[in-house]
Every structure is written in C-alpha cells, then in structure tokens.
Design an enzyme around this catalytic site. Structure first.
Site, short mmCIF file in Angstrom:
data_model
loop_
_atom_site.label_atom_id
_atom_site.label_comp_id
_atom_site.label_asym_id
_atom_site.label_seq_id
_atom_site.Cartn_x
_atom_site.Cartn_y
_atom_site.Cartn_z
NE ARG A 1 -2.58 -2.27 2.91
CZ ARG A 1 -2.79 -2.42 4.22
NH1 ARG A 1 -3.41 -1.48 4.89
NH2 ARG A 1 -2.41 -3.50 4.83
CD GLU B 1 -3.26 -4.15 14.36
OE1 GLU B 1 -3.28 -3.53 13.29
OE2 GLU B 1 -4.16 -4.04 15.22
#
Ligand SMILES: O=P(O)(O)OC[C@H]1O[C@H](OP(=O)(O)OP(=O)(O)O)[C@H](O)[C@@H]1O
Ligand SMILES: Nc1ncnc2[nH]cnc12
Length: 182
Positions: free
Chosen positions: A66, A103
């Site tokens: 991204r 994460e």
C-alpha cells in the site's frame, strides 16, 4: 479550521473500518475508498509531495504494497525518484534484508543495495503505522543502504498500538508525520 485539520477530516472520512480482518480482533483500516476518490487521493498526493520537497528529499521510498500507491505518485508530483522496499524474494540482484513483526503476522523486507547514492536524502512513506514493525525495519534498511533519512510520513497512525514509541530509536532524529491519528 486549519488546512491540516481539513485535510485530516477529508482523508479520515474516506478510510473504512473493517472489523475482524484479516484476523479476529483486528480493526482493519481500508484505504480503498480514499484511493478511489479523486479529491482525497489528489489532496493526499499533493501533501506528500510538498513534504518531500520541504524536507529536501531526492527520493521517496514506498513500502510494499500500500505504501507504493501513496509514495510513487507523490514522488512524481514532487519531481523526485521512487524507491521500493519489497517483501522477500521480489527484487533482483544484491539486497539488504530485515525481518520484523506486524500487527497481524511477521515478514521480511528487502531493498536493493544500490538503490541510493551515499548519503542521499530520502523520505519514507507508508499508509498505516500500527505496531511500527514495518516502518522500523524499513528505516533500518534505508540506513544500511547508505541513504540519509530526512523524514517519514504515514497516512494513518493507530495510536493505541504505540508504534510511534517503537519507531523513535530508528528515526535518528528525523520527523515522523502522521496525517490522521486514531
Ligand atoms: O506497523 P505495523 O504493525 O508493521 O503495520 C503496518 C503495515 O501493515 C500493512 O502492511 P501489510 O504488510 O499488511 O502489507 P500490504 O501493504 O501489502 O497490504 C500496512 O500497509 C503497513 O505497511
Ligand atoms: N489495523 C490495520 N489496518 C490496516 N492496515 C494495517 N496494518 C497493520 N495493522 C493494520
């Protein structure tokens, strides 16, 4: 309202929350609606390009995947070069490599050894700062490849995960800007 606050509101309004993706318990911040909105994507690209020029960067570094979508148009808009930091096994030739946790998993990032001129000023751009694992590993790679970090800009910081604190030792005093904080 300041320009910065108006930009933050615009960007935040185009980021979609997706609960329990890609794993239960993770609130995923989906930037697809922002990218699909010409006004928001254009405003973000111009803000990133302006910051790159302000900081005197000569290259903008984007983090797969991204980060590429934000960094490459910003580099173009600023008249600068773009350098990709990629996930393991995607770049040909000699690479520096760094493993890290994020994460919802772990991964290895790479940069080409000849990506930068020695001491070249670079800006690092990514979409989300969560635990800080991805950007921390990338900053180590930028340093290992001989560039000089002049700043980091992240579209969205997930403040409750304390990524900023984890990144501080990797920044070497360079500024970390986040356009939206949640
Ligand atoms: O601060 P962290 O905990 O490291 O998380 C942030 C990173 O996680 C996402 O990347 P991901 O590896 O999911 O890849 P993608 O951009 O290829 O979707 C996001 O784009 C950031 O790069
Ligand atoms: N919660 C999250 N949303 C989007 N991208 C992420 N990368 C790491 N954590 C994320």
């Amino acid at each position: 309202m300041t320009d910065i606050a108006a930009l933050a509101d615009l960007l935040n309004s185009r980021i979609r929350d997706v609960p329990d993706y890609p794993k239960p318990g993770v609130l995923f911040k989906d930037i697809a609606p922002l990218l699909a909105d010409a006004e928001a994507f254009g405003a973000l690209t111009r803000a990133l390009a302006e910051r790159a020029k302000e900081l005197g960067a000569t290259k903008v570094v984007g983090l797969e995947a991204r980060g590429f979508v934000l960094a490459a148009p910003a580099a173009f808009a600023a008249g600068l070069g773009f350098v990709p930091i990629r996930k393991k096994g995607k770049l040909p030739g000699e690479v520096f490599q760094k493993s890290y946790d994020l994460e919802y998993g772990s991964a290895t990032l790479e940069v080409q050894c000849d990506a930068f001129e020695p001491g070249e000023p670079v800006l690092v751009v990514d979409d989300v700062l969560a635990t800080g694992g991805t950007i921390g590993a990338s900053l180590d790679l930028v340093q290992q490849a001989g560039a000089r970090l002049v700043g980091v800009v992240v579209l969205m910081e997930l403040g409750f995960l304390d990524g900023r604190e984890r990144l501080t030792p990797h920044l070497g005093g360079a500024p970390l800007d986040t356009l939206v904080t949640v």
